[in-house]
Design a protein around this motif. Structure first.
Motif, PDB file in Angstrom:
ATOM      1  N   CYS A   1       0.862  -1.183   0.000  1.00  0.00           N
ATOM      2  CA  CYS A   1       0.000   0.000   0.000  1.00  0.00           C
ATOM      3  C   CYS A   1       0.895   1.229   0.000  1.00  0.00           C
TER       4      CYS A   1
ATOM      5  N   ASP B   1      -7.902  -3.991  -2.052  1.00  0.00           N
ATOM      6  CA  ASP B   1      -7.990  -2.925  -1.054  1.00  0.00           C
ATOM      7  C   ASP B   1      -6.957  -3.190   0.018  1.00  0.00           C
ATOM      8  N   CYS B   2      -6.376  -2.126   0.513  1.00  0.00           N
ATOM      9  CA  CYS B   2      -5.403  -2.272   1.591  1.00  0.00           C
ATOM     10  C   CYS B   2      -6.092  -2.824   2.833  1.00  0.00           C
TER      11      CYS B   2
ATOM     12  N   GLY C   1      -7.802   0.477   3.689  1.00  0.00           N
ATOM     13  CA  GLY C   1      -8.909   0.279   2.759  1.00  0.00           C
ATOM     14  C   GLY C   1      -8.710   0.939   1.415  1.00  0.00           C
TER      15      GLY C   1
ATOM     16  N   PRO D   1      -6.667   1.879  -2.259  1.00  0.00           N
ATOM     17  CA  PRO D   1      -6.198   0.995  -3.320  1.00  0.00           C
ATOM     18  C   PRO D   1      -4.779   0.510  -3.036  1.00  0.00           C
TER      19      PRO D   1
END
Ligand code: ANZ
Ligand code: ZN
Length: 865
Positions: A448, A488-489, A493, A495
Motif C-alpha cells: 500500500c 484494497d489495503c 482500505g 487501493p
C-alpha cells in the motif's frame, strides 16, 4: 504347472490391497511409528527408471517395517509447481494446471502399476490451494517471527526464463534450466533468513549419523564457516577520496607481514567514489556488472583488477604502504568486500601479483625449508609451517601467530576504532525466494502506498492464483493479469497492490514431509501428530539434492519449530542417496543416437554386435551412460512393466548392484529376474502340498540343514534390508531358493518335508517386500489365510544360526559304524538321542540296549553294547 502370469496377477493384487485399504495408515494406531519417504516426483508426465529404483527401495523398507509390526507411514505426492508447466502452457496453449494435473494422473497410474505400498489417501500436490494456503500461513508466521526479510539485492537474472535464480541454480554462469548466460540485476526480493541458523545447521550435522558422510561434507562446505579478523587499514592522504580507512576480512592475519596490496570489490562503496573520477575504473566496474553474480562464475574467471591510485599504510611495517586495487575476485557480499593480498600464501593473490608486478614475500616457512633460499614459484604455499620474515611473529606457528596478531590489532586504534576485531563468517547466504513467475505459491503480502508492505490477514488466506491467465507476453503472467493484483489495503482500505512474486519451488518441498503427517488438517501441521511421526526415519532420494533441498528442509524445520508447528530441528533421521540407472548407448554409422528399442543385439561368445531392427544397418555399441533423453538410452518403465511385470522390474533394480552405486539396466538382467520369478513360482507349486507340520518330532540331517538355510536367510535378509543392502538381501534369497530346490529333489523323510514346507513359506515372506504380487499369489497357493502383506515377519530360531556344524564318528564297541552331523557344542543328551535314532546304529544294535554311551563333545560318540 502353469507359468506365472504377472499381467493377470499384478492388477488383481493391486485391487485387493486397494479394496482392503491395506496400506492406509492411521495416525492413532498405537504401534510404534515408522516413517519412510522417497523424494516426491516432479510431475513431468512419465515416471522414469530412476523413479522405479527409488520407489522400489522405499517400498522394500516400508513393507519390511510393516511386517515387523511398525505403524508405517509411506506417502506420496507431487512437487507440482515450477517452470516446465509454464513452458508447456506456452507451447500447448493450455493452463499450467491442466498440464500438471493430467501428468499427475498419468504418473499416478504408472506408480500404482508398480504395486507400491503407498497410502494414497495422503496424496498431496503442492500446486493445490489445499497445500499452498498452509505454506502461505507458514510464511506469515515466519514473517512475524522475523525469519523473513525484504531487501534490495543483486540477483541472478535469467534472461530467457525471465526470472531470478538462486546462486545454486546458476551452473557455470548459466541458468540451470534455460542454459542462458545469467545477468545481474538489482531487485527488491523476499528472503528467508537461513543465515540466522548457519551455526546451528553446521553443528547439528554431527548429529546426523545416519546420513552419508559425503552429504554432510557438502553441506559443511556450503555453509562455509571461517574464523578470521576484521582489520582496518589507514588510507594515505590523497585527493581522490574522503575516507580515512578501509576494512578487510581475513582468515590469515598471520601473513600480514607478507601483504603487498589491498583489493576492493567492484561493488564496494569506495570503488564507486573512486570510479567517479577514474574512467578506466568505471569501465572495469561496468564490465564486471555484465557478468553473473554466481560465486562459481567469479571463481572461474581470470583474476583482473585496476589500480585505484590510492595507498594504505602497511599496518605492521613502519613507513611502508600498499597499493589499493579493485579486483574482480573480491565479492561484495562476503566479509567486508575488501581483502589484503598476500601473494606468497594465496593462489589468487599470487596470480594477481604476477600479473601486476607486485612483490611476493614469503612469511610462512615450510617445515624443512631453508629460510634463506626458500622462494615462491607459480604456486602459493598454503600449508603448515612457522612464521618468518615477520618481526615479532617470527618463529610462531600459524595458529599462535593468528592469536598474537589478533591481540596486537585488538589493542590498537585506526580512525577512532579498534583496528582488529575477531569475526566468524559464513558463506551461506540468505535464501532469496522471490520468483517472477505465475506457477508458484503466491507470496501473501500487499503493498500500500500509504501503509507500506503488509501481510495478508490470515483470515483472507488462501491467496489463490487466478485461473484466467495468458502467457502471450514474456515475464510474469500474474503481473500482467488485468485485475488480480488490485486489492484494497487491509489496513486503510485504500487501493493497494498484491505482491506478484511467487515462491521458489524449493519452498514447497521444504516441508511437505510434515504435511503428510496430517494432510487434511486446517493448520499447516497438527504439532502432536507431526511430532509423533517426525523425523522421517528413512529418507531416500538422489544425491543431486544433497545441498539445496536438504539444507532448506533443515532450515524450514527449525523455522517451523520457532513458529510452533513442529517440535524438532532435524527432519530426516536416516538419509540414503541412491545411484543412477544407466544403460548402454547406441549410435548409427551417421553418428545419431539410436534408442535400445530400435536395435537387435547378437552375441557371439564375448563378441556383441548390434544392428537396426528394421533396416539391418550396423549400429555401434557405445559406453554405458546415465539414462537420458539426449542420448536416447532410456528405457520406459511402462514398457518394462507391460512386458515383464512390475515385480521383475523391481527385483532387477534391487538385485544388480549396491543401491548407492549406479545400476546398469540390461535386457539380459531383466530377463534373468523374470526367470527367477518363474522359478520361485514352480518351487512353491511343487511344494504347496507338503504337510505344514512334521509327522513326528524327529529331525534328520537334511531337515536340519534345510531349517538352518531357512532361518539364516530370514535373519540375514532382515539385517540387509535394515542396512539398505538390498542386493545382498537378494543374494541370500537366491541361496535359500537353491537350498529348497535341492531339498525338493532329495528330502524324503517327514521331518525334512516339514522343514521344506517351512522353508518355502519363509521364502515367500522374504520375497514379498521386493516382489509383492508374486508373493501374494504364492501365499494363496500355499493355502495361507490372509495377505502376505499383512503377515508378521517370521521369527528366527537362534539355534539355527549357530554357524559351525561338526561331523562326529559313531563307534560301536570300538568299530566305526556311522557318522552324524550336529551343531557345534550340542549337549550330550541331544547327541545321544540323535545317534540312537540313526538307521545304521539301530541295525548294528540288533535290538539290544547299549550298556554305556560316551559323547565327547564335538569329537566322537562311543557306544558300548
Ligand atoms: C589475507 C590472506 C592471506 C588470505 C593469505 C588468505 C590467504 P574463507 O576461508 O573462504 O573465508 N576474502 C575475504 N573476503 C573476501 C571477499 N569478499 N571476496 C573474496 N575473497 C575474500 O576465505 C577468507 C579469505 O578469502 C580471506 O583471507 C581473504 O584473503 C579472502 F595468505 O586474507 B585472506
Ligand atoms: Zn493502506
Amino acid at each position: 504347472g502353469e507359468r506365472y502370469n504377472p499381467r493377470e496377477s499384478e492388477p488383481k493384487w493391486q485391487k485387493v490391497w486397494d479394496d482392503a485399504k491395506t496400506f492406509v495408515t492411521a495416525n492413532d494406531d498405537p504401534r510404534e511409528p515408522y516413517y519412510v519417504l522417497e523424494m516426491f516426483p516432479y510431475p513431468s508426465g512419465r515416471i522414469h527408471m530412476g523413479h522405479v529404483r527409488n520407489y522400489a527401495m522405499g517400498d522394500v523398507v516400508a513393507r519390511y517395517y510393516r511386517a515387523r509390526g511398525r505403524n508405517v507411514l509411506h506417502p506420496m505426492g507431487w512437487d507440482a509447481f515450477g517452470l516446465p508447466a509454464e513452458n508447456a502452457a506456452i507451447e500447448r496453449k493450455t493452463h499450467p494446471g491442466t498440464w500438471t494435473y493430467s501428468n499427475i494422473e498419468a504418473m499416478k497410474k504408472q506408480l500404482k502399476s508398480m504395486g507400491l505400498s503407498i497410502d494414497w489417501t495422503r496424496e498431496i500436490a503442492t500446486c493445490s490451494p489445499d497445500y499452498y494456503q498452509h505454506q502461505q500461513a507458514l510464511f506469515l508466521d515466519m514473517l512475524a517471527a522475523g525469519l523473513v526479510t525484504r531487501k534490495s539485492s543483486k540477483v541472478n537474472w535469467d534472461p530467457v526464463d525471465m526470472t531470478v535464480l538462486a546462486n545454486e541454480q546458476v551452473i557455470d554462469g548459466k541458468g540451470w534450466r534455460s542454459g542462458a548466460v545469467v545477468e545481474q540485476r538489482e531487485l527488491t526480493q523476499w528472503f528467508f533468513k537461513i543465515s540466522d541458523f548457519a551455526e546451528d545447521l553446521l553443528e547439528a550435522l554431527d548429529t546426523l549419523t545416519e546420513w552419508p558422510e559425503k552429504v554432510r561434507i557438502m553441506q559443511r562446505n556450503w555453509i562455509g564457516k571461517s574464523e578470521g579478523l576484521r582489520l582496518l587499514f589507514e588510507i594515505e592522504p590523497n585527493n581522490k577520496t574522503n575516507a580515512n580507512s578501509v576494512e578487510v576480512f581475513t582468515t590469515r592475519p598471520d601473513t600480514i607481514f607478507g601483504a603487498s596490496f589491498l583489493a576492493l570489490s567492484p561493488d564496494h562503496k569506495l570503488t564507486a567514489a573512486l570510479a567517479a573520477h577514474n574512467a578506466e575504473l568505471a569501465e572495469f566496474v561496468a564490465e564486471f556488472r555484465r557478468q553473473g553474480t554466481a560465486t562459481e562464475t567469479l571463481e572461474k574467471a581470470e583474476k583482473k583488477g585496476v589500480f585505484t591510485g590510492i595507498h594504505v599504510k602497511h599496518p605492521v611495517i613502519e613507513g611502508a604502504t600498499l597499493p589499493v586495487y579493485v579486483a574482480n575476485f573480491v565479492l561484495m557480499d562476503y566479509g567486508t568486500g575488501a581483502v589484503f593480498g598476500c601473494p606468497a600464501h594465496d593462489q589468487r593473490d599470487l596470480d594477481f601479483a604476477r600479473k601486476y608486478g607486485l612483490p611476493v614475500k614469503p612469511v610462512v616457512l615450510p617445515p624443512d625449508a631453508d629460510p634463506i633460499s626458500f622462494t615462491i614459484g607459480d604456486e602459493a604455499y598454503v600449508d603448515v609451517g612457522n612464521i618468518f620474515n615477520s618481526g615479532f611473529l617470527d618463529g610462531l606457528s600459524i595458529d599462535a601467530a593468528k592469536t598474537r596478531i589478533a591481540e596486537y590489532f585488538g589493542a590498537r586504534q585506526v580512525d577512532g576504532q579498534v583496528q582488529g576485531k575477531v569475526e566468524v563468517n559464513y558463506r551461506l547466504r540468505d535464501w532469496g525466494i522471490s520468483r517472477q513467475r505465475y506457477w508458484g505459491c503466491p507470496i501473501p503480502v500487499i503493498h500500500c502506498e500509504v501503509c507500506g508492505t503488509l501481510p495478508v490477514p490470515k483470515k483472507d488466506l488462501p491467496v489463490v492464483l487466478p485461473e484466467d491467465v495468458s502467457f502471450d507476453k514474456p515475464g510474469n503472467a500474474l503481473d500482467h493479469h488485468p485485475t488480480w493484483k488490485h486489492v484494497d489495503c487491509p489496513q486503510c482500505g485504500g487501493p493497494a497492490r498484491r505482491e506478484t512474486d511467487t515462491m521458489d519451488t524449493f519452498v514447497d518441498s521444504s516441508w511437505y514431509f510434515a504435511r503428510f503427517t496430517a494432510p487434511d488438517a486446517a493448520t499447516p501441521t497438527v504439532p502432536a501428530i507431526a511430532n509423533r511421526w517426525l523425523p522421517v526415519d528413512q529418507y531416500i532420494g538422489g544425491v543431486e539434492h544433497a545441498i539445496l533441498h536438504l539444507l532448506y528442509s533443515r532450515f524450514f524445520t527449525r523455522a517451523m519449530k520457532a513458529t510452533g508447528h513442529v517440535g524438532l530441528d532435524e527432519p530426516f533421521k536416516g538419509l540414503f542417496t541412491q545411484g543412477m540407472v544407466t544403460h548402454e548407448t547406441y549410435k548409427s554409422t551417421e553418428g545419431a543416437w539410436v534408442p535400445p528399442t530400435e536395435i537387435v543385439i547378437e552375441a557371439n561368445g564375448d563378441q556383441r554386435t548390434a544392428r537396426h531392427a528394421e533396416t539391418g544397418a550396423p549400429i555401434s555399441i557405445g559406453s554405458v551412460e546415465k539414462m537420458s533423453k539426449s542420448k536416447k538410452n532410456v528405457v520406459d518403465p511402462d514398457e518394462i512393466v507391460g512386458t515383464y511385470g512390475a515385480d521383475t522390474a523391481r527385483w532387477f533394480m534391487l538385485s544388480d548392484s549396491p543401491p548407492e552405486r549406479d545400476v546398469q539396466w540390461t535386457e539380459s538382467g531383466v530377463e534373468g529376474a523374470g526367470r527367477f520369478q518363474q522359478r520361485v513360482w514352480r518351487l512353491v507349486n511343487d511344494l504347496a502340498d507338503l504337510p505344514a507340520a512334521a509327522a513326528n518330532g524327529d529331525d534328520d540331517k537334511s531337515a536340519l540343514a534345510l531349517r538352518r538355510s531357512t532361518h539364516r536367510a530370514v535373519a540375514g535378509v532382515a539385517q540387509d534390508i535394515e542396512g539398505l543392502r538390498f542386493n545382498r538381501a537378494v543374494a541370500q534369497i537366491y541361496e535359500l531358493t537353491n537350498a529348497l530346490a535341492k531339498g525338493r529333489d532329495t528330502a524324503t523323510g517327514p521331518a525334512a518335508q516339514a522343514a521344506l514346507r517351512e522353508g518355502v513359506e519363509r521364502l515367500v515372506q522374504l520375497i514379498s517386500p521386493m516382489m509383492p504380487h508374486l508373493a501374494e499369489s504364492c501365499w494363496e497357493i500355499l493355502g495361507k489365510s490372509g495377505l502376505v502383506a499383512d503377515a508378521a515377519w517370521p521369527e528366527v530360531d537362534p539355534a539355527m544360526l549357530v554357524d559351525d556344524e561338526v561331523t562326529l564318528p559313531v563307534q560301536i564297541n570300538g568299530k566305526r559304524r556311522a557318522e552324524i552331523a550336529v551343531a557345534k557344542g550340542m549337549a550330550a543328551a541331544e547327541v545321544e538321542a540323535l545317534v540312537l535314532a540313526l538307521e545304521a546304529v539301530q541295525k548294528a544294535l540288533e535290538g539290544k540296549t547299549p550298556k554305556k554311551i560316551v559323547v565327547v563333545q564335538d569329537r566322537i560318540v562311543n557306544i558300548v553294547v
